[in-house]
Motif scaffolding. Structure first.
Motif, short mmCIF file in Angstrom:
data_model
loop_
_atom_site.label_atom_id
_atom_site.label_comp_id
_atom_site.label_asym_id
_atom_site.label_seq_id
_atom_site.Cartn_x
_atom_site.Cartn_y
_atom_site.Cartn_z
N VAL A 4 0.84 -1.19 0.00
CA VAL A 4 0.00 0.00 0.00
C VAL A 4 0.88 1.24 0.00
O VAL A 4 0.89 2.02 -0.96
CB VAL A 4 -0.97 0.02 1.20
N ARG A 8 2.01 4.59 -2.94
CA ARG A 8 1.48 5.94 -2.72
C ARG A 8 2.60 6.94 -2.46
O ARG A 8 2.40 7.95 -1.79
CB ARG A 8 0.50 5.93 -1.54
N GLU A 230 -3.86 1.57 -6.83
CA GLU A 230 -3.08 2.60 -6.16
C GLU A 230 -2.58 3.63 -7.18
O GLU A 230 -2.47 3.33 -8.38
CB GLU A 230 -1.91 1.97 -5.41
#
Length: 379
Positions: A4, A8, A230
């Motif tokens: 994750v 980002r 993402e």
């Protein structure tokens, strides 16, 4: 958090954006459609467009399962609840889709219909077990992502001999929608914009794999890059599409290799094939009638087909005259080009399905401030 945070990274996003700007030919335009509503959501949430050159346009596609649900299917579900007295179960977003006469399933519930929000078909199965004297109908919607759980619920109901459970099936198919966008005779009438390539869906592709998109690359000469949700996934996919266009290639590439394979999930595909057949045609909001684009329950499981059990007929209903959801789903218009956007139509008071679902283009633009440049639209 693994898988994750790594996707980002703002600095890395900026570098990918610089690469896209450097490699994009300033003498031409690039038009890429992100088919999936999840990608539209990510593009709006993370400001991906702000990192792209001005000659590269991202076009919203019809890949939001709630958004493409036509009013007539919602009306059909409401008739079951009002006229047949069934306990109707469905997902939360579906509850708020505007239907005929200013109603929605949520408003029908407020008027006394027994309509319940569930998180999965198994919740509906449990309600059928707990209420053997009631007919329980699961209003099933969605693309290939949510279809296997519906298939498994139907098989489970059959194995248990659960006679008071059935499914109102509105599952639709991704490849058929992409094909319709590329070749339908309605395209000229609908003024669909030219498309140079597709950002392929993530969750759908986990189920069906990348193989079904290969025909679009070979037959229509349109590159497809499957991407995760993402921001760095999306930006890397855009860079890969730019490179394909520049090099004159039209291939299926997989950016989302951590989850998607060429063959997909064989067990999920087998369950779908066992329970469902392909409909001859199905109405999509914004696309009209699309051949071979949706599923129906096979004869072996006809006892669990709500359309057959309750002898339902489909009645098409036109959208609100001023709502531009259809044009937005076809990529003809942006959400900000709708007269109702951001004033009459908001997530709290949606006039169209694109403002209802968190995957809808209008809801994504409204929620993440992409509406600040609303143009003046003449009446």
């Amino acid at each position: 958090m693994r898988y994750v945070d790594e996707f980002r990274d703002g600095d890395l996003a900026g570098r990918i954006g610089d690469n896209i700007a450097h490699e994009a030919d300033p003498s031409r335009e690039y038009r890429f459609m992100e088919f999936c509503g999840g990608h539209t959501h990510a593009i709006a949430r993370y400001g991906v467009v702000d990192l792209l050159p001005g000659n590269l346009r991202m076009i919203h596609g019809p890949g939001c399962p709630v958004c493409v649900l036509p009013i007539g299917r919602v009306d059909m579900a409401m008739r079951l609840a009002f006229e047949r007295g069934v306990m109707l179960c469905t997902y939360g977003d579906v509850m708020r889709v505007p239907a005929s006469d200013g109603l929605s399933l949520m408003r029908a519930k407020a008027r006394g219909a027994d309509i319940r929000m569930v998180y999965s078909p198994l919740d509906a199965l449990q309600l059928a077990r707990a209420h053997p004297g009631r007919e329980v109908v699961f209003f099933a919607i969605g693309f290939e992502t949510t279809t296997p759980p519906t298939a498994l619920a139907i098989r489970q109901a059959q194995s248990e001999g659960l006679r008071n459970f059935s499914v109102l099936c509105s599952h639709v198919l991704t490849p058929a929608a992409i094909k319709h966008i590329l070749e339908s005779p309605e395209v000229d009438d609908h003024r669909t914009v030219p498309i140079d390539g597709f950002v392929g869906p993530a969750h759908v592709s986990i189920v069906i794999g990348s193989r079904p998109y290969e025909g679009f690359a070979t037959t229509y000469r349109k590159p497809v890059v499957i991407a995760g949700f993402e921001p760095l996934d999306v930006m890397q996919a855009i860079l890969m599409l730019v490179r394909q266009v520049n090099e004159g290639r039209a291939e299926v590439e997989n950016e989302f290799t951590r989850a998607v394979t060429r063959e997909g999930n064989a067990c999920a595909q087998a369950a779908m094939a066992d329970v469902f057949d392909v409909r001859d045609s199905f109405e999509w909001r914004g696309l009209g009638q699309v051949p071979a684009s949706a599923l129906k329950i096979r004869g072996d499981y006809a006892a669990f087909d709500a359309e057959a059990r309750f002898d339902l007929d489909y009645r098409p209903v036109a959208d609100h005259k001023q709502c531009e959801c259809g044009a937005i789903l076809r990529g003809v218009k942006k959400p900000t080009e709708c007269k109702l956007f951001g004033n009459v139509c908001t997530p709290e008071t949606p006039m169209g399905s694109c403002m209802v679902s968190s995957e809808g283009a209008c809801a994504a633009h409204y929620s993440y401030g992409r509406f600040r440049d609303i143009p003046v639209v003449s009446s």
